[in-house]
Design an enzyme around this catalytic site. Structure first.
Site, PDB file in Angstrom:
ATOM      1  N   THR A  42      -6.050   7.262  -4.269  1.00  0.00           N
ATOM      2  CA  THR A  42      -5.700   7.480  -2.860  1.00  0.00           C
ATOM      3  C   THR A  42      -4.570   8.495  -2.746  1.00  0.00           C
ATOM      4  OG1 THR A  42      -6.449   5.265  -2.300  1.00  0.00           O
ATOM      5  CG2 THR A  42      -4.970   6.292  -0.741  1.00  0.00           C
ATOM      6  N   GLU A  74       0.837  -1.207   0.000  1.00  0.00           N
ATOM      7  CA  GLU A  74       0.000   0.000   0.000  1.00  0.00           C
ATOM      8  C   GLU A  74       0.873   1.258   0.000  1.00  0.00           C
ATOM      9  OE1 GLU A  74      -3.098  -0.521  -0.820  1.00  0.00           O
ATOM     10  OE2 GLU A  74      -4.261  -0.212   1.011  1.00  0.00           O
TER      11      GLU A  74
HETATM   12  N1  HSE Z   1      -6.996   5.499   5.346  1.00  0.00           N
HETATM   13  C1  HSE Z   1      -6.693   5.611   3.956  1.00  0.00           C
HETATM   14  C2  HSE Z   1      -7.046   7.005   3.486  1.00  0.00           C
HETATM   15  C3  HSE Z   1      -7.504   4.609   3.176  1.00  0.00           C
HETATM   16  O1  HSE Z   1      -8.108   7.505   3.855  1.00  0.00           O
HETATM   17  O2  HSE Z   1      -6.230   7.609   2.781  1.00  0.00           O
HETATM   18  C4  HSE Z   1      -7.281   4.667   1.708  1.00  0.00           C
HETATM   19  O3  HSE Z   1      -8.082   3.702   1.073  1.00  0.00           O
END
Ligand code: HSE
Length: 310
Positions: A185, A132
């Site tokens: 993201t 990630e």
């Molecule tokens: N917690 C992360 C964000 C999740 O909000 O950027 C991304 O899918």
């Protein structure tokens, strides 16, 4: 050397869930990725990617979240062989329901099965979170933890990693509405503030604490009151067309909470399966987007198990 194909399901997840930015997550019953893998002589090779958004995903294993996570597991296990992967996406990239997280979780889980299950679930979460970090612009485990462990997860600490797993209430239904817009993201993390006020901290600690209590005790009304975010969703709202209208529509049709899923654009609604009908909430949100000239896909689902062998 060439092993037998092994197939796993890796579920979509919702993350943040109001006050729990980068800490809270929940596995969904539907949709999910299906990842197949087999042992090969060396390296990690992705031979096939199919499903929604497959064209936009890199088949270079060093850039693909499933490939990166599988490599991390092989390295940690000290494996002297490689893995070939075939990925069938059930979750479109840039959705807000953990598309890259599901592939990372599935890649790690599958590689661990091929290695003879040498790693603990915590180690798998860390290998998947590293993927990630490469693909999403920041190390966060709030999608990969629930995708591997299932249920609701809270990350108490990243260093060292400590994840708490909670069984959510059986009666908790989930509507996922995905408007036809892509939000990466990376882009959605770039608009976030780097500091928060004490007032917002107090607000988030209060709601996060009560959300955990509500999950444990099965209090869906309290879940609804606790899914609140005064920092991250407001900073991202401009990236998602008609977010407030979608949330208001869901609430008017019986949802207990309606909020931005992860980094968006999915709009997530929680409801009580005993008291309300998820399809009515889903239809209402789809109609709202339709009236604005936008397409929107919906799933009526509930929370579910983590990665599993098929
Ligand atoms: N917690 C992360 C964000 C999740 O909000 O950027 C991304 O899918």
């Amino acid at each position: 050397m060439s092993g037998k194909w092994i197939k796993v399901a890796a579920p979509a997840t919702i993350s943040n869930i109001g006050p729990g930015f980068d800490t809270f997550g929940m596995a969904l019953n539907n949709p999910f990725d299906v990842i197949e893998g087999k042992e090969i002589d060396h390296g990690v090779v992705i031979s096939e990617i199919t499903g929604p958004g497959a064209d936009s995903l890199p088949s270079d294993a060093g850039k693909n979240s499933a490939g990166i996570a599988a490599s991390a597991v092989l390295e940690k296990c000290g494996a002297d062989f490689g893995i070939e992967l075939k990925i069938k996406k059930g979750i479109r990239p840039c959705s807000g329901i953990g598309s890259s997280g599901a592939s990372a979780a599935g890649g790690a889980y599958l590689a661990n099965l091929i290695c003879g299950e040498k790693l603990s679930s915590g180690q798998l979460v860390m290998c998947a979170a590293m993927a990630e970090d490469v693909t999403s612009g920041g190390l966060h485990a709030d999608n990969v933890a629930p995708s591997i462990l299932g249920g609701f997860t809270a990350i108490r600490s990243y260093e060292p990693l400590e994840v708490i797993r909670i069984e959510p209430p059986k009666d908790l239904g989930v509507v996922v509405a995905m408007p036809d817009v892509m939000v990466s993201t990376k882009e959605a993390r770039a608009v976030l503030p780097t500091e928060v006020s004490v007032k917002d901290l107090v607000f988030h600690v209060g709601n996060a604490s009560s959300l955990i209590h509500a999950m444990v005790t099965g209090d869906i009304d309290l879940i609804g009151r606790s899914v609140k975010d005064s920092v991250f969703e407001p900073a991202r709202a401009h990236l998602i067309p008609y977010l407030k209208e979608a949330e208001a529509t869901a609430m008017s049709l019986g949802a207990n909470a309606s909020f931005l899923g992860g980094s968006g654009p999915c709009v997530i609604s929680f409801f009580s399966k005993e008291k309300h009908v998820g399809e009515i909430i889903a239809d209402g949100i789809r109609k709202m987007y339709g009236d604005k000239g936008m397409e929107c896909d919906t799933w009526v689902t509930d929370w579910g198990a983590g990665c599993r062998r098929l």
